[in-house]
Design an enzyme around this catalytic site. Structure first.
Site, short mmCIF file in Angstrom:
data_model
loop_
_atom_site.label_atom_id
_atom_site.label_comp_id
_atom_site.label_asym_id
_atom_site.label_seq_id
_atom_site.Cartn_x
_atom_site.Cartn_y
_atom_site.Cartn_z
N LYS A 66 0.84 -1.20 0.00
CA LYS A 66 0.00 0.00 0.00
C LYS A 66 0.88 1.25 0.00
O LYS A 66 0.59 2.22 -0.71
CB LYS A 66 -0.95 -0.02 1.21
CG LYS A 66 -2.04 -1.09 1.07
CD LYS A 66 -2.82 -1.34 2.35
CE LYS A 66 -3.79 -2.52 2.15
NZ LYS A 66 -4.54 -2.88 3.35
N GLN A 121 -4.66 -1.64 9.66
CA GLN A 121 -4.60 -2.98 9.05
C GLN A 121 -5.19 -4.03 9.99
O GLN A 121 -4.84 -4.11 11.16
CB GLN A 121 -3.14 -3.32 8.69
CG GLN A 121 -2.96 -4.59 7.89
CD GLN A 121 -3.56 -4.53 6.47
OE1 GLN A 121 -3.67 -3.48 5.87
NE2 GLN A 121 -3.95 -5.68 5.96
N ASP A 124 -11.13 2.86 4.23
CA ASP A 124 -11.41 1.42 4.22
C ASP A 124 -12.90 1.14 4.04
O ASP A 124 -13.30 0.03 3.68
CB ASP A 124 -10.98 0.80 5.56
CG ASP A 124 -9.77 -0.10 5.42
OD1 ASP A 124 -9.55 -0.65 4.32
OD2 ASP A 124 -9.06 -0.26 6.43
#
Ligand code: GUN
Length: 290
Positions: free
Chosen positions: A55, A99, A122
Site C-alpha cells: 500500500k 490494518q 477502508d
C-alpha cells in the site's frame, strides 16, 4: 484455459492507479497539498506487513504522502485509540487505514468506530456501511469495490443476473452482496453453514469466492458460462499463493476468471488509492474534476 477468459486485475489496477496519479498531479499543480494516507500496523504479522508495504509503494507512486504508524503488538486499546485520535486531528492526513486483523486483546469494532468517517478510506465505519446498505455508497470497502470495477472494465453486464457471494465477512462478503444488489443482480449469500453449496453456485452467472479456504470451489461448483471472481489469498505449505477457487479445474469451464495472484489483490490497492484521492477531494472542497 484460453487467454481471453482471464480477468486482468493487475492491468486494470495499474490503469486506475495511473488515473489517480494524474489527478493528484493536477491538484498539486493547482496549488493544493498532496493527499495523505495514514496506515496503522499493530504487531508483526508477516502477511499484514507485506500488505501495508504494498500500500505504501502504491501511494508513493501516486504522489500520496504516507504517514505510517508501527505499533507494538501489546499496545493497549487506549494507546491505539490515542494514535487514531491524533491522525483524525492531523489536517495533512486524508485517509486512515488500520490494518486488520488486530491482536486478540484489541477491540476491532471500537477502533473502526473511532476513525473519522471523513477519513474512512477502508469503508468499514458504520456511517460508510449504512450508506452502502441504503444504496447511497460513500466510501466503499476496497476489495468489493475492486471486484465491481474489474467486472465493469471487463464489460460484464450484471443487470438482472444471478450472483452468488460465498462468504459473509464485513470486509468482503456483505459489502460485495450489497454492491451486486445495487447493480441489479439477484444476490445469494452462501457461507460455511450453507447446505449443498454447489446447488447455488451452479445456477450463478457470477460467483464471488471470499471464504479464505484454499481451492475450495472446483468444477463441481461452477457451470459453463459463469464469471468467477476469486478474492482468496491463501499461502500453501509450498509457499505458493492460491485462491479460494481451484483455478486449474475451473478456468476451462468459466466464462471469465480472476487469477491469484494478479486478480483481485491489485484491485484492492488501486481502490485504496482511489478512496484516498476521494477523501482528499472532499476534505479540500475540490469540485468534481471528471
Ligand atoms: N485486512 C485484510 N483486508 C483488509 C482491508 O481491506 N483493510 C484493512 N484495514 N485490513 C485488511
Amino acid at each position: 484455459m484460453t487467454e481471453s477468459n482471464l480477468l486482468d486485475g493487475k492491468g486494470i489496477a495499474l490503469k486506475v492507479r495511473e488515473q489517480v496519479r494524474q489527478q493528484v498531479e493536477k491538484r498539486v499543480a493547482q496549488g493544493h497539498r498532496a493527499p495523505g494516507l495514514a496506515t496503522v500496523l499493530v504487531g508483526e504479522d508477516p502477511a499484514s506487513q507485506v500488505y501495508v508495504r504494498n500500500k505504501h509503494r502504491a501511494a508513493e507512486k501516486a504522489g500520496i504522502v504516507n504517514f505510517h504508524k508501527e505499533l507494538p503488538a501489546d499496545i493497549s486499546q487506549q494507546g491505539l485509540l490515542q494514535v487514531i485520535d491524533e491522525l483524525n486531528n492531523d489536517d495533512a492526513v486524508d485517509g486512515i487505514l488500520c490494518q486488520l486483523p488486530l491482536p486478540k486483546h484489541l477491540d476491532e469494532d471500537a477502533v473502526i468506530m473511532a476513525i473519522d468517517p471523513q477519513k474512512d478510506v477502508d469503508g468499514f465505519h458504520p456511517q460508510s456501511t449504512s450508506a452502502l446498505y441504503q444504496g447511497k455508497p460513500n466510501f466503499v470497502p476496497c476489495t468489493p469495490k475492486g471486484c465491481m470495477v474489474l467486472l465493469d472494465e471487463a464489460g460484464i453486464d450484471l443487470n438482472g443476473k444471478n450472483a452468488v457471494v460465498v462468504g459473509r465477512s464485513h470486509i468482503v462478503g456483505k459489502p460485495m452482496a450489497h454492491l451486486l444488489l445495487g447493480a441489479n443482480c439477484t444476490v445469494t449469500i452462501c457461507h460455511s453453514r450453507t447446505q449443498d453449496l454447489a446447488s447455488h453456485t451452479r445456477k450463478a452467472d457470477v460467483v464471488v469466492a471470499a471464504v479464505g479456504r484454499s481451492e475450495m470451489l472446483t468444477d463441481e461448483h461452477i457451470s459453463e458460462g459463469t464469471v468467477v471472481i476469486d478474492v482468496g489469498i491463501n499461502r500453501g505449505e509450498d509457499g505458493k499463493l492460491r485462491g479460494d477457487v481451484d483455478f486449474a479445474k475451473v478456468s476451462p469451464v468459466a466464462k471469465a476468471i480472476t487469477p491469484v495472484p494478479g486478480g483481485v489483490g491489485p484491485m484492492t490497492i488501486a481502490m485504496l488509492m482511489y478512496n484516498t484521492c476521494l477523501a482528499h477531494q472532499r476534505r479540500l472542497g475540490i469540485e468534481d474534476e471528471s
